[in-house]
Write an enzyme that holds these catalytic residues in place. Structure first.
Site, mmCIF file in Angstrom:
data_model
loop_
_atom_site.group_PDB
_atom_site.id
_atom_site.type_symbol
_atom_site.label_atom_id
_atom_site.label_comp_id
_atom_site.label_asym_id
_atom_site.label_seq_id
_atom_site.Cartn_x
_atom_site.Cartn_y
_atom_site.Cartn_z
ATOM 1 C CG HIS A 178 30.034 4.436 29.983
ATOM 2 N ND1 HIS A 178 29.027 3.525 30.227
ATOM 3 C CD2 HIS A 178 30.023 5.303 31.026
ATOM 4 C CE1 HIS A 178 28.419 3.837 31.360
ATOM 5 N NE2 HIS A 178 29.003 4.912 31.857
ATOM 6 C CD GLU B 74 29.286 1.575 27.202
ATOM 7 O OE1 GLU B 74 30.425 1.231 27.605
ATOM 8 O OE2 GLU B 74 28.424 2.070 27.962
ATOM 9 C CE LYS C 286 -4.083 -1.802 0.026
ATOM 10 N NZ LYS C 286 -4.919 -1.596 -1.184
ATOM 11 C CG MET D 62 34.871 -0.716 38.516
ATOM 12 S SD MET D 62 36.121 0.396 37.876
ATOM 13 C CE MET D 62 36.749 1.113 39.381
ATOM 14 C CB CYS E 162 29.891 2.684 34.479
ATOM 15 S SG CYS E 162 29.884 4.352 35.173
HETATM 16 N N1 GLN Z 1 25.503 5.262 39.462
HETATM 17 C C1 GLN Z 1 26.925 5.183 39.335
HETATM 18 C C2 GLN Z 1 27.602 6.532 39.499
HETATM 19 O O1 GLN Z 1 26.964 7.547 39.355
HETATM 20 C C3 GLN Z 1 27.319 4.542 38.013
HETATM 21 C C4 GLN Z 1 26.946 5.369 36.819
HETATM 22 C C5 GLN Z 1 26.971 4.581 35.522
HETATM 23 O O2 GLN Z 1 27.022 3.358 35.516
HETATM 24 N N2 GLN Z 1 26.911 5.257 34.418
HETATM 25 O O3 GLN Z 1 28.759 6.609 39.750
#
Ligand code: GLN
Length: 546
Positions: free
Chosen positions: A508, A510, A189, A385, A382
């Protein structure tokens, strides 16, 4: 002088406008052109930093510390353009800037209106990218939302005026639309596309190219019909068929002739491309040597965009290792209820991503304990960890009540806390550490070997830090701090001695992974997952006394 391409979306949301924009960027880059991309977001939030990942998906962080829309992640993964805070703006930012100018008296008593003041502010922000980099050949602007949304109107008016300001050959409008197949009628369509283009034309924008998202191939007849009713060149009706990997989209669009069409319509001159063509990456992707299984244990598991860059980085690391990675998404709260074994016994790698707030924390900690004790490769990012530090403090160092002050402000063992708390300073902190900063790696460590460098730049988004008061005791027990800020104060990376692969970072990684350049930590992690799966899994349980 740079040329501009504006991409709008019609009919429905979630058609993949971000991927389409990023793919166009890639096509032009592979034609040797220097491009950048910008996301124009019509919502009123100043940035997505405070929006729930359930609503908005991941917050993508740029080098310069802007909290931006996740589409900027696609832009960086598909092209070599580096995103900055100028590459994403919202209605909130536009109004904020205009109102501030009004308060300062910059408008000299005139009535401040949507036209021209808001529109001019939008146009200024679009032009800004070329002011920042005069060498750009093409700026691709993606307008968020769907044509017909009330809040998108000022953005559409701004891009309409852009062509008048710059000239016909310097601006191109591409409209992404949906061409559904109706099973009951066994027919494709075109009416929704006709309506959506009609709405655009009422605003004064005649699209030059239509990207037609479809499940089925569009016949020449259908394309001709769309061209006729939407008033576009039949060659400019481009099929964008569903694919199993987003990384195939640029190739499919190239086959449809989109790159050449844009180059011709904008009178650009293609040059020689430096770098790996995406086709080579796809080739490796299509022929994996096997499949490995891993788990991501998080809080926003049901939402497929909440950990977008993590999932993409895993896919890239799979390409790098020539394996397909099957990711089981595990809700941390389920682990709290049922224990980790039920969900993790069949996986060869466990990743705990970032996050905020208390919910699911204990589940993440149990998953990490399971990874440590069963010697399953573990990657913490983050919050991941921070949870691994809490787990180690509780179960190896014997600090039963160890916690982060984010979750338990009165904990007797604040192994993760604010830097201000470590330094006994009150009323400091509470602001996020955002953007890229250097990290120095300890020679001889696993991470030094993985990166093959002494110093790396990585992006951050967090408030809390490893408490240096516990560093010595952690090190003595086998948890090594192997990456630090150059002043030696902030722990950026930890790794566990005697474990096949247990690495966690405060930043991060990623955000810097690309399909043709997997991030070293992800690449090494997936390699460890492959090796773990190859070994007899879980035959020896690691005990607390190392
Ligand atoms: N909450 C945690 C901090 O503020 C980790 C933040 C996160 O994983 N981006 O340090």
């Amino acid at each position: 002088m740079a040329k501009y391409i504006f991409i709008t979306g019609g009919v429905i949301s979630s058609l993949g406008k971000g991927i389409a924009s990023a793919s166009i960027g890639r096509l032009l880059e592979e034609a040797g052109l220097k491009v950048t991309l910008q996301k124009l977001d019509p919502y009123i939030n100043v940035d997505p930093g405070t929006m729930s990942p359930y609503q908005h998906g991941e917050v993508y962080v740029t080098d310069d510390g802007a909290e931006t829309d996740l589409d900027l992640g696609h832009y960086e993964r598909f092209t070599s353009a580096r995103m900055t805070r100028a590459n994403n703006f919202t209605t909130g930012q536009v109004y904020d800037a205009v109102i501030k100018k009004e308060r300062k008296g910059d408008y000299l008593g005139r009535t401040v209106q949507v036209v021209p003041h808001i529109i001019d502010e939008i146009k200024g922000r679009i032009r800004k990218l070329v002011e920042l980099d005069p060498n750009l050949d093409v700026v691709i602007g993606e307008v968020g939302g769907t044509v017909g949304d009330i809040e998108g109107l000022p953005f559409l008016e701004a891009i309409r005026q852009f062509r008048l300001d710059l000239g016909w050959q310097d601006v191109l409008y591409i409209h992404l639309t949906y061409v559904p197949y109706i099973r009951a009628a066994e027919e494709i369509k075109t009416k929704p596309t006709q309506h959506s283009v009609g709405t655009l034309r009422q605003i004064g924008i005649q699209p030059d190219i239509l990207l037609c998202r479809t499940e089925r191939d569009l016949s020449d007849d259908v394309k001709r019909k769309i061209a006729l009713f939407c008033n576009v060149d039949p060659k400019a009706v481009i099929q964008a068929k569903d694919v199993d990997s987003v990384y195939k989209v640029p190739l499919l669009l190239a086959q449809e002739g989109l790159g050449d069409l844009i180059i011709q319509k904008l009178a650009l001159t293609a040059r020689k491309h430096q770098g790996t063509p995406l086709g080579e990456v796809i080739e490796r992707m299509e022929h994996p040597k096997g499949t490995v299984k891993m788990a991501v244990v998080g809080k926003y598991i049901e939402h497929q965009d909440a950990y977008k860059s993590i999932y993409e980085a895993i896919i890239h690391a799979g390409f790098h290792n020539s394996v397909r990675v099957e990711v089981t998404k595990v809700d941390a709260e389920k682990i709290e209820k049922d224990g980790p074994g039920l969900y993790l016994k069949d996986v060869s790698g466990i990743l705990v991503p970032g996050g905020f707030g208390t919910r699911g924390i204990e589940g993440k900690i149990s998953a990490i304990q399971y990874a440590r004790e069963h010697r399953i490769p573990f990657f913490g990012i983050c919050l991941g960890m921070q949870c691994s530090v809490i787990e180690f403090a509780r179960h190896v160092c014997g600090f039963d009540k160890a916690n982060s002050t984010e979750f338990e402000p009165e904990t007797p063992h604040p192994v993760i806390c604010l830097l201000s708390e470590q330094q006994n300073v009150k009323n400091l902190g509470g602001t996020m550490r955002l953007g890229a900063s250097p990290c120095e790696l300890k020679p001889g460590s696993k991470v030094y070997e993985i990166y093959g460098r002494h110093r790396v730049m990585e992006r951050h988004r967090h408030r809390y830090e490893l408490n240096n008061g516990f560093r010595e005791i952690f090190e003595k027990n086998g948890l090594k701090v192997t990456g630090l800020s150059p002043d030696g104060v902030l722990a950026e990376l930890i790794e566990l001695e005697g474990h096949p692969w247990f690495v966690a970072c405060q930043y991060h990684p990623e955000f810097q992974s690309k399909p043709d350049r997997a991030h070293p930590l992800f690449a090494s992690f997936i390699q460890a997952v492959v090796e773990h799966q190859g070994r007899e899994k879980g035959s020896k349980v690691m005990t607390n006394d190392k």
